[in-house]
Write an enzyme that holds these catalytic residues in place. Structure first.
Site, mmCIF file in Angstrom:
data_model
loop_
_atom_site.group_PDB
_atom_site.id
_atom_site.type_symbol
_atom_site.label_atom_id
_atom_site.label_comp_id
_atom_site.label_asym_id
_atom_site.label_seq_id
_atom_site.Cartn_x
_atom_site.Cartn_y
_atom_site.Cartn_z
ATOM 1 N N ASN A 253 0.849 -1.061 -0.062
ATOM 2 C CA ASN A 253 -0.028 0.084 0.083
ATOM 3 C C ASN A 253 0.995 1.253 -0.540
ATOM 4 O O ASN A 253 0.384 2.613 0.560
ATOM 5 C CB ASN A 253 -0.876 0.182 1.041
ATOM 6 N N HIS B 39 -13.801 -1.796 6.480
ATOM 7 C CA HIS B 39 -12.248 -1.920 6.475
ATOM 8 C C HIS B 39 -12.886 -3.152 8.519
ATOM 9 O O HIS B 39 -13.678 -1.997 8.766
ATOM 10 C CB HIS B 39 -11.349 -1.562 6.268
ATOM 11 N N GLU C 238 -16.092 4.400 3.824
ATOM 12 C CA GLU C 238 -14.274 4.403 3.117
ATOM 13 C C GLU C 238 -14.849 5.332 1.526
ATOM 14 O O GLU C 238 -15.701 5.737 1.295
ATOM 15 C CB GLU C 238 -13.440 3.054 2.716
ATOM 16 N N SER D 26 -10.628 -0.838 -0.226
ATOM 17 C CA SER D 26 -9.573 -1.345 -0.199
ATOM 18 C C SER D 26 -9.363 -2.667 -0.764
ATOM 19 O O SER D 26 -8.506 -2.391 -1.141
ATOM 20 C CB SER D 26 -9.251 -1.387 2.070
ATOM 21 N N ASP E 264 -13.665 6.959 5.787
ATOM 22 C CA ASP E 264 -11.661 6.233 6.100
ATOM 23 C C ASP E 264 -10.997 6.326 5.000
ATOM 24 O O ASP E 264 -11.849 6.247 3.937
ATOM 25 C CB ASP E 264 -12.502 5.132 6.394
ATOM 26 N N HIS F 291 -6.782 4.650 1.828
ATOM 27 C CA HIS F 291 -6.346 4.741 0.715
ATOM 28 C C HIS F 291 -6.671 5.722 -0.413
ATOM 29 O O HIS F 291 -6.577 5.604 -1.661
ATOM 30 C CB HIS F 291 -7.250 3.463 -0.135
ATOM 31 N N LYS G 71 0.051 3.998 4.424
ATOM 32 C CA LYS G 71 0.109 3.783 3.487
ATOM 33 C C LYS G 71 0.712 4.628 2.318
ATOM 34 O O LYS G 71 1.719 4.762 2.142
ATOM 35 C CB LYS G 71 -1.540 3.708 3.248
HETATM 36 C C1 LIG Z 1 -5.108 -0.704 6.188
HETATM 37 C C2 LIG Z 1 -6.353 0.507 6.799
HETATM 38 C C3 LIG Z 1 -6.601 0.671 8.032
HETATM 39 C C4 LIG Z 1 -6.127 0.752 9.196
HETATM 40 O O1 LIG Z 1 -4.442 1.213 8.895
HETATM 41 P P1 LIG Z 1 -3.481 0.655 10.241
HETATM 42 O O2 LIG Z 1 -2.796 2.020 10.044
HETATM 43 O O3 LIG Z 1 -2.619 -0.197 8.609
HETATM 44 O O4 LIG Z 1 -3.955 0.185 10.964
HETATM 45 C C5 LIG Z 1 -7.796 1.325 8.175
HETATM 46 N N1 LIG Z 1 -8.567 1.524 7.306
HETATM 47 C C6 LIG Z 1 -8.697 0.851 6.339
HETATM 48 C C7 LIG Z 1 -9.564 0.926 5.418
HETATM 49 C C8 LIG Z 1 -7.782 -0.049 5.875
HETATM 50 O O5 LIG Z 1 -7.282 -0.273 4.370
#
Ligand SMILES: *Cc1c(COP(=O)(O)O)cnc(C)c1O
Length: 389
Positions: free
Chosen positions: A45, A131, A178, A182, A207, A210, A241
């Site tokens: 990522n 997620h 989101e 993801s 969220d 990404h 990421k």
């Molecule tokens: C990877 C991810 C997270 C978690 O983030 P980390 O910093 O890896 O713990 C949260 N939400 C989504 C949609 C993700 O893909």
């Protein structure tokens, strides 16, 4: 009492066995040594290649020398250094919100924030493809929980009506979605959700795990790109990421952030992220906002366009996440293994990360992929015999 061995045998029998592999990237490239094999990987990522960039590595190195290793205590004790406050101020400014708070990971952000925002007597409504950390945060909150099919705003509307009848006048309703999903790489309908949440007097948490780094004029994310900054109450992101490091954050009004400081358990009861890491994140944020970020974003989007063209895919949301749907878990594993034999590491994603029967290869692109690598992967993916049809 059932034994762990029995449980593991069941996992194996369903094709859902997971094991860790050892991964060593070659700096500045997408080549790696994975379990002793030299491969091109499509699994990270680190979309802009910052984790692998000598510049960010040097900044991290320098900040460790200056600020030390661990932080020694939680944020409310003596774990907060000037770097933490500076990063939070910079994130709030970057996203144009009143305040921001950082956490040790994106996962911890969700499981700390959601239960601080809603609880017993409230309602939390999530998109089906959210997620795991968002689902876990919702479960942990004790709020009534509803799920709507992916991007199905009609169903969301009816859940909102239902929610209004369940709660008292001062109860909260939180919608969780989101910006870029993801495992599918498609966009959440944020404008549609913002309109519905306003109609219903609800809150919206997006969220941007990404989205951050990739969209908007300086990489602020999809919310900013869509001009929805004033209509999204809580914006979550990760430093893990596109920012190339580790950690999570939430951007919101000062009052929401103060509420988290006072009741976000994963923030209060956990040792502060090392200040050196936080300082490196400030450097990554400067890279994102500056020419370096713009150059890397341009390279990433060229790569996305090149892969889509080579695979003949059109009309899909622009994102570096390009899944190849397979179906059954075993078939996805077999396809992943056959790609590995030909030099490409593309992990198979199975239940429970994605719904049953939708196992897939998650191809994830980076600014550091080269055109020849993209061409080679696409040629293999286009071979009909690879898919058994
Ligand atoms: C990877 C991810 C997270 C978690 O983030 P980390 O910093 O890896 O713990 C949260 N939400 C989504 C949609 C993700 O893909």
């Amino acid at each position: 009492m059932r034994t762990p061995e029995e449980e593991l045998a069941g996992i194996r029998a369903r094709g859902l066995w997971r094991q860790v592999g050892s991964f060593e990237p070659v700096p500045g490239t997408m080549q790696c040594r994975f379990n002793g094999r030299d491969l091109v990987h499509w699994a990270s990522n680190d979309y802009l290649g910052l984790a692998n960039s000598p510049e960010l590595q040097a900044a991290f190195h320098e900040s460790v020398a200056r600020l030390g290793a661990g932080s020694g205590a939680s944020r409310l004790i003596v774990g907060t250094r000037a770097s933490h406050l500076a990063l939070e101020e910079e994130l709030a400014e970057f996203e144009g919100t009143g305040a921001a708070l950082t956490f040790s990971s994106g996962y911890v952000t969700a499981v700390s924030a959601i239960p601080a925002i809603v609880g017993k007597g409230d309602v939390v409504i999530l998109d089906k493809l959210c997620h795991a950390c968002l689902i876990d945060g919702a479960r942990l909150s004790g709020a009534l929980m509803r799920v709507f099919p992916h991007n199905d705003l009609e169903k969301l509307r009816s859940h909102l009506h239902w929610a209004r009848r369940q709660i008292e006048a001062r109860g909260r309703i939180l919608i969780v979605a989101e910006s870029v999903y993801s495992m599918d790489g498609d966009f959440g309908d944020l404008a549609g959700m913002a309109a519905l949440k306003e109609e219903a007097g609800a809150l919206l948490l997006v969220d941007e795990a990404h989205g951050v780094g990739l969209y908007g004029p300086m990489g602020q994310g999809r919310v900013e790109e869509l001009g929805l900054g004033d209509r999204v109450d809580l914006r979550m992101g990760t430093l893990s990421k596109a920012l190339g490091l580790a950690g999570g954050y939430l951007c919101a009004s000062r009052s929401w952030i103060d509420l988290l400081i006072n009741s976000g358990r994963g923030w209060i009861y956990s040792t502060a992220p090392p200040a050196a890491l936080t300082e490196a994140a400030r450097h990554a944020l400067r890279m994102l906002r500056g020419d370096e970020g713009a150059r890397r974003r341009a390279r990433l989007w060229e790569n996305v366009a090149a892969l889509d063209e080579a695979l003949g895919r059109t009309g899909i949301d622009p994102s570096p996440i390009r899944p190849v749907r397979v179906g059954e878990a075993e078939a996805a594993l077999a396809l992943s293994e056959s790609l590995r034999r030909r030099g490409h590491h593309v992990p198979a994603i199975r239940f429970p990360t994605v719904p049953k029967g939708t196992a897939r290869l998650r191809v994830s692109l980076s600014a550091d992929h080269r055109k020849e690598e993209i061409g080679s992967l696409a040629r293999i993916l286009r071979e009909p015999e690879l898919h058994g049809d």
